[in-house]
Design a protein around this motif. Sequence first.
Motif, short mmCIF file in Angstrom:
data_model
loop_
_atom_site.label_atom_id
_atom_site.label_comp_id
_atom_site.label_asym_id
_atom_site.label_seq_id
_atom_site.Cartn_x
_atom_site.Cartn_y
_atom_site.Cartn_z
N GLN A 1 44.35 43.16 34.01
CA GLN A 1 43.59 41.75 34.56
C GLN A 1 43.42 41.89 36.10
O GLN A 1 44.46 42.29 36.68
CB GLN A 1 44.63 40.57 34.10
N PRO A 2 42.25 41.28 36.67
CA PRO A 2 42.20 41.11 38.18
C PRO A 2 43.53 40.25 38.45
O PRO A 2 43.83 39.24 37.87
CB PRO A 2 41.07 40.42 38.33
N HIS A 3 44.07 40.78 39.63
CA HIS A 3 45.19 39.77 40.42
C HIS A 3 44.36 38.80 41.29
O HIS A 3 43.79 39.16 42.25
CB HIS A 3 46.04 40.93 41.30
N VAL A 4 44.64 37.59 41.20
CA VAL A 4 44.29 36.49 42.05
C VAL A 4 45.56 35.84 42.60
O VAL A 4 46.15 35.02 41.59
CB VAL A 4 43.45 35.50 41.12
N GLN B 1 39.54 44.60 41.07
CA GLN B 1 40.46 44.39 40.12
C GLN B 1 41.65 44.72 39.88
O GLN B 1 42.65 44.21 39.36
CB GLN B 1 39.65 44.50 38.85
N ARG B 2 41.82 46.03 40.72
CA ARG B 2 43.23 46.56 40.88
C ARG B 2 43.71 46.57 42.18
O ARG B 2 44.64 47.38 42.48
CB ARG B 2 43.23 48.13 40.26
N ARG B 3 43.21 45.77 42.93
CA ARG B 3 43.60 45.64 44.30
C ARG B 3 43.61 46.88 45.41
O ARG B 3 44.19 47.42 46.14
CB ARG B 3 45.17 45.15 44.93
N ASN B 4 42.62 47.66 44.60
CA ASN B 4 41.90 48.99 45.19
C ASN B 4 43.23 50.12 45.14
O ASN B 4 43.33 50.94 45.87
CB ASN B 4 41.60 48.90 46.73
N ALA B 5 44.03 49.86 44.06
CA ALA B 5 45.01 50.89 43.88
C ALA B 5 44.46 52.37 43.56
O ALA B 5 43.54 52.54 43.19
CB ALA B 5 45.79 50.45 42.67
N GLY C 1 37.25 43.22 48.16
CA GLY C 1 37.99 42.17 47.49
C GLY C 1 39.09 41.55 48.33
O GLY C 1 39.98 40.80 47.50
N GLY C 2 39.21 41.77 49.59
CA GLY C 2 40.18 41.06 50.29
C GLY C 2 41.55 42.01 50.33
O GLY C 2 42.59 41.61 50.65
N TYR C 3 41.67 43.11 49.84
CA TYR C 3 42.72 44.07 49.88
C TYR C 3 42.28 45.60 50.43
O TYR C 3 41.11 45.75 50.44
CB TYR C 3 43.30 44.33 48.58
N PHE C 4 43.13 46.22 51.29
CA PHE C 4 42.74 47.23 51.70
C PHE C 4 43.16 48.36 50.64
O PHE C 4 42.09 48.79 49.80
CB PHE C 4 43.66 47.66 52.98
N ASN C 5 44.38 48.84 50.29
CA ASN C 5 44.80 49.44 49.15
C ASN C 5 46.25 49.35 49.09
O ASN C 5 47.04 49.37 49.87
CB ASN C 5 44.57 50.94 49.67
#
Length: 385
Positions: A21-24, A143-147, A178-182
């Motif tokens: 699930q996407p992290h919000v 959706q995975r915070r660029n993991a 999406g507001g995340y780097f990695n």
Amino acid sequence: MGEFGDGELMDPAGARAQPEQPHVSAEASANPRSCPARAGSRLGPTSGTAGRHQGPVSSVGRSRPNLSPSKRRREPQINDEPLMARIGRPYASACGTVLVRRPEVNLHGGQSARQAEEMSVDSAEVRYEVNDSVATITMNRPQRRNAVSKSFMKELAEVLGTAAADDDVRVVILTGCGGYFNVGADLASPPETRGLSRISKDRDRHHVLDGSRCVELLHRMPKVTIAAINGACAGAGLGLALATDLRYAADIAKFNTAFLTAGISGDMAAVWFASQVAAPQKVRELFLVPQKFTAAQALEWNLLNDVVPADALASHVTRVAQQISAFAPLAVRHMKANLNDALLSPLSEYLPREVDRVVDSAHTEDSVEAARAFLEKRAPKFTGR
């Protein structure tokens, strides 16, 4: 390859049980972010509306002749092997993606010596755009915070290889969507999709070595690399950021080494790169006692070049990239080589290399143009020759 969870570092056991699930976060709910369209902002999203795509962006660049292959300078090599031999086929052919080329819009009128091209490459997990000699690589797994995953690292290495081998690219920007780097390893994904799958040691060593090409390319490619850290940055993501030449972070960005939290000793040369810029005792604390720290603290510990408001990050990094890309290309490449050699080479080895490079750069049309422009009190017009 640790990663951030909701407010604290994710527990490795709990991460594997999480659904896809996407992290919000609460902050994201109040201020939603999305990835821009291909023709949008060069750096992707930032907080508020400043970083969102408002419409097409024109590319205004310098006029540079289209050099024949015989006149182009041979690109520097890594470990005495040609760069492309180490990275494989160009990204477009390797990944089967489509290159979209559009003529440059010259707002100053007149015809350029050649028509500059704006190149965009879209793929599932990494986006690549070139505008006026600045390439922007956007990690695109919001959706995975660029993991990090196995396929993601392979794709990122291929895109970095394309940028490194492109004569028209002078600066490379790495940022996240999406507001995340990695946030590091994707611990919630199936084992077979991870670099560290625990299926076999030989398999994992092969995949982690493949992923390590990314940090080597960021550090050693003959282009200036810049990290635009727009959000959470941890584990392998921190290694990617530290591998770049210049690092700028949004004031809302959070960091963590996170490796020990995930039960591993670390990868992506994060310890090596951190040890080049931060005090030894601070590096040991960061990796032996992992905990979240702010962008302001990262700046204080020399991990960053600057911290800027989140809504100003894109414009700030773009301005720096444009400033660097305006210098003579060969002089910039040689300067980066000098800086890398100065990290580890003794003076007796460094000096002959520096001399060779300054003589090489002085015997160029760009060097003559720089001197002439200085005497005539005007901006130089470099051609890359």
